[in-house]
Design an enzyme around this catalytic site. Structure first.
Site, mmCIF file in Angstrom:
data_model
loop_
_atom_site.group_PDB
_atom_site.id
_atom_site.type_symbol
_atom_site.label_atom_id
_atom_site.label_comp_id
_atom_site.label_asym_id
_atom_site.label_seq_id
_atom_site.Cartn_x
_atom_site.Cartn_y
_atom_site.Cartn_z
ATOM 1 N N ASN A 266 -19.556 -20.053 -30.998
ATOM 2 C CA ASN A 266 -18.363 -20.900 -31.041
ATOM 3 C C ASN A 266 -17.334 -20.179 -31.915
ATOM 4 O OD1 ASN A 266 -16.434 -22.842 -31.379
ATOM 5 N ND2 ASN A 266 -17.845 -24.447 -32.070
ATOM 6 N N ARG B 111 -18.859 -21.600 -26.344
ATOM 7 C CA ARG B 111 -18.076 -22.829 -26.291
ATOM 8 C C ARG B 111 -16.618 -22.416 -26.058
ATOM 9 N NH1 ARG B 111 -15.240 -26.264 -30.820
ATOM 10 N NH2 ARG B 111 -14.629 -27.993 -29.505
ATOM 11 N N HIS C 230 -14.313 -32.576 -26.122
ATOM 12 C CA HIS C 230 -15.653 -32.981 -26.607
ATOM 13 C C HIS C 230 -16.616 -33.243 -25.442
ATOM 14 C CE1 HIS C 230 -13.464 -34.907 -30.298
ATOM 15 N NE2 HIS C 230 -13.907 -33.708 -30.633
ATOM 16 N N HIS D 27 -17.506 -40.211 -29.729
ATOM 17 C CA HIS D 27 -17.669 -39.007 -30.563
ATOM 18 C C HIS D 27 -16.653 -39.116 -31.689
ATOM 19 C CE1 HIS D 27 -18.315 -34.544 -31.190
ATOM 20 N NE2 HIS D 27 -17.199 -34.763 -31.859
ATOM 21 N N LEU D 28 -17.145 -39.432 -32.887
ATOM 22 C CA LEU D 28 -16.245 -39.651 -34.023
ATOM 23 C C LEU D 28 -16.505 -38.600 -35.093
ATOM 24 C CD1 LEU D 28 -16.742 -43.552 -34.310
ATOM 25 C CD2 LEU D 28 -15.130 -42.308 -32.851
ATOM 26 N N ARG E 21 -4.862 -36.652 -37.149
ATOM 27 C CA ARG E 21 -4.071 -36.808 -35.911
ATOM 28 C C ARG E 21 -3.774 -38.276 -35.644
ATOM 29 N NH1 ARG E 21 -8.198 -33.515 -32.275
ATOM 30 N NH2 ARG E 21 -8.648 -31.966 -33.865
ATOM 31 N N ARG F 1 -15.104 -41.028 -45.983
ATOM 32 C CA ARG F 1 -15.857 -41.395 -47.191
ATOM 33 C C ARG F 1 -14.891 -41.702 -48.341
ATOM 34 N NH1 ARG F 1 -19.811 -36.378 -46.216
ATOM 35 N NH2 ARG F 1 -17.798 -35.627 -45.553
ATOM 36 N N GLY G 111 -19.621 -41.069 -36.593
ATOM 37 C CA GLY G 111 -20.455 -41.923 -35.739
ATOM 38 C C GLY G 111 -21.912 -41.924 -36.166
ATOM 39 N N ASN H 299 -23.020 -41.130 -39.271
ATOM 40 C CA ASN H 299 -23.277 -41.334 -40.708
ATOM 41 C C ASN H 299 -22.604 -42.520 -41.364
ATOM 42 O OD1 ASN H 299 -24.919 -38.933 -41.359
ATOM 43 N ND2 ASN H 299 -23.115 -37.869 -40.571
ATOM 44 N N GLU I 56 -24.219 -29.972 -29.460
ATOM 45 C CA GLU I 56 -23.442 -29.254 -28.440
ATOM 46 C C GLU I 56 -24.043 -27.879 -28.153
ATOM 47 O OE1 GLU I 56 -20.297 -30.631 -30.993
ATOM 48 O OE2 GLU I 56 -18.924 -30.559 -29.295
HETATM 49 P P1 ADP Z 1 -16.196 -31.666 -36.418
HETATM 50 O O1 ADP Z 1 -15.302 -32.510 -35.555
HETATM 51 O O2 ADP Z 1 -15.445 -30.722 -37.304
HETATM 52 O O3 ADP Z 1 -17.377 -31.061 -35.707
HETATM 53 P P2 ADP Z 1 -18.071 -33.513 -37.622
HETATM 54 O O4 ADP Z 1 -18.572 -34.117 -36.367
HETATM 55 O O5 ADP Z 1 -19.028 -32.709 -38.437
HETATM 56 O O6 ADP Z 1 -16.737 -32.707 -37.436
HETATM 57 O O7 ADP Z 1 -17.505 -34.701 -38.523
HETATM 58 C C1 ADP Z 1 -16.891 -34.432 -39.733
HETATM 59 C C2 ADP Z 1 -16.348 -35.728 -40.268
HETATM 60 O O8 ADP Z 1 -17.432 -36.636 -40.501
HETATM 61 C C3 ADP Z 1 -15.619 -35.559 -41.584
HETATM 62 O O9 ADP Z 1 -14.262 -35.862 -41.385
HETATM 63 C C4 ADP Z 1 -16.226 -36.602 -42.494
HETATM 64 O O10 ADP Z 1 -15.231 -37.411 -43.004
HETATM 65 C C5 ADP Z 1 -17.077 -37.452 -41.594
HETATM 66 N N1 ADP Z 1 -18.294 -37.924 -42.265
HETATM 67 C C6 ADP Z 1 -19.397 -37.240 -42.566
HETATM 68 N N2 ADP Z 1 -20.290 -38.029 -43.223
HETATM 69 C C7 ADP Z 1 -19.719 -39.259 -43.328
HETATM 70 C C8 ADP Z 1 -20.098 -40.517 -43.895
HETATM 71 N N3 ADP Z 1 -21.261 -40.670 -44.502
HETATM 72 N N4 ADP Z 1 -19.240 -41.533 -43.805
HETATM 73 C C9 ADP Z 1 -18.050 -41.395 -43.210
HETATM 74 N N5 ADP Z 1 -17.637 -40.245 -42.659
HETATM 75 C C10 ADP Z 1 -18.434 -39.187 -42.710
#
Ligand code: ADP
Length: 402
Positions: free
Chosen positions: A13, A95, A184, A212-213, A245, A289, A337, A339, A390
């Site tokens: 990637n 990717r 995504h 996908h968050l 965004r 967070r 999503g 965590n 992915e």
């Molecule tokens: P990317 O889109 O860069 O692949 P990820 O899927 O790894 O990103 O997601 C990163 C995001 O997840 C960060 O913006 C972070 O704020 C959020 N994140 C990670 N752990 C937590 C948590 N425990 N609670 C809320 N948000 C979290």
């Protein structure tokens, strides 16, 4: 009996100045190793070679001139100390963010490269040229090994025209290819497959809303394994609110702001992509967070940003359940999503009447890469948390293509 020298796939990637990689045993789900090269082009680049659980195995710093040099350093780690031979390398999976017309992964050849350069560089100028660098670097360093391009947009190519068209003059679609593409896709596809396993139902008979968050965020309506709509659009700016965004916004508000703040196109692009979303509304951070903590400490704008973020996801879930005419499951994945119990709880609040009943205990416990159901046993629509993968999906697709 399992071969002692299995075939392997290298998954890459490539970003503008970084290269992430993972190695999988071909035909299996086994991740063997991986890592990251950062600050490519700078004199103090860093390569971190890791075990699949993320534990660093080797970390060195020094000049890495370009992506080709980065790949050759990666290969030294994998093929040298890693103990694999070049002969074992079955495919390199890449990717690639924008695939334009492609609805499936492709084995890269001259025709594919020409299309990627001529069409997709314009569609995704911030991503595709660097993804292409990765392909060129792999071709140079690994002659004879097939390169498979897996596109973030491909899974969404099944979206029907009435859903992907914008209500703009038709000529802009034909002349400039302006339409919804969605992103995504590899993640939405992976979690859809996993959700159908968890439902114990064939994918061809499932209706899913996948969320996908992560840093970027998108939802997809997936019916019978095919994407029917997704929230991101021509670019990854459309849809739900994200870290930096804005997501959906009235285009007339953008024009008005450009006029009264005398913003150039570039300035406005920066505002919409980098200064909006959670950070723009809260003035605190793009990381949920931090937002949740500040809201708990009484910061009103953080509380507002959190509510807006969840509200917009909820609206898309409702829309997608409607257009699928019901759903078997809603799936949460990626950083937020996977965590964030507070986000899932807020999004899923008061949805009993459309068949979604969340179990607060299960929701609270589902963190740190755990996978499972967070809906109550009586919930007609299941809710799953699934850790996206992915790279594994790309490895599977590379296997299928080679
Ligand atoms: P990317 O889109 O860069 O692949 P990820 O899927 O790894 O990103 O997601 C990163 C995001 O997840 C960060 O913006 C972070 O704020 C959020 N994140 C990670 N752990 C937590 C948590 N425990 N609670 C809320 N948000 C979290």
């Amino acid at each position: 009996m399992k071969s002692s020298t299995p075939d392997i796939n290298l998954i890459i990637n490539c970003g503008s100045s970084s290269l992430k990689y993972k190695v999988f045993e071909s035909g299996t789900e086994n991740c063997l190793t991986g890592g990251l090269v950062e600050r490519i082009g700078a004199p103090d680049a860093v390569i971190t070679h890791k075990a699949c659980n993320g534990n660093p195995l080797d970390r060195i710093s020094g000049e890495v001139k370009n992506h080709s040099a980065a790949i050759s350093m990666v290969l030294e780690r994998i093929l040298g100390a890693g103990g694999f031979s070049k002969k074992q390398l079955k495919a390199v999976g890449h990717r690639v963010v924008h695939g334009g017309k492609y609805s499936e992964p492709v084995v890269v050849n001259d025709e594919v490269k020409q299309y990627l350069k001529e069409v997709t560089f314009e569609l995704a100028p911030l991503h595709n040229p660097f993804n292409f660098e990765g392909i060129a670097a792999a071709e140079k360093n690994l002659p004879g090994v097939p390169n498979v391009a897996v596109f973030d947009t491909a899974f969404h190519q099944t979206i029907p025209d009435f859903a992907y068209m914008y209500a703009l003059p038709y000529r802009y679609y034909t002349k400039h290819l302006v339409r919804k593409y969605g992103f995504h896709g590899t993640s939405h596809q992976y979690v859809s497959l996993r959700a159908s396993e968890m439902l114990k139902k064939p994918l061809s008979k499932t209706k899913l809303v996948t969320c996908h968050l992560g840093n970027g965020a998108s939802l997809a309506a997936v019916g019978s394994g095919k994407c029917e709509d997704t929230s991101m659009g021509y670019t990854p700016l459309e849809g739900v609110m994200m870290g930096t965004r804005c997501g959906d916004v009235d285009p007339a508000a953008v024009l008005h702001l450009m006029m009264c703040e005398e913003l150039s196109m570039h300035d406005m692009d920066t505002v919409l992509n980098k200064q909006s979303g959670l950070v723009g509304v809260s003035g605190i951070s793009n990381d949920l967070r931090d937002i949740i903590k500040a809201a708990e400490d009484g910061n009103e704008r953080a509380a507002l940003a959190f509510k807006m973020y969840c509200y917009r996801i909820k609206k898309y879930i409702g829309a997608y359940i409607t257009l699928l005419n019901g759903a078997d499951a809603v799936v949460f994945t990626a950083g937020v999503g996977e965590n964030s119990p507070p986000v899932r709880a807020e999004v899923l609040k008061n949805l009993e009447n459309i068949g979604i009943i969340t179990d607060p205990v299960l929701n609270g416990a589902m963190i740190s890469g755990r996978e499972g159901e967070i809906s109550s046993a009586s919930s007609p629509v299941k809710v799953f948390v699934i850790a996206t993968n992915e790279e594994l999906m790309i490895s599977r697709l590379a296997d299928k293509m080679t």
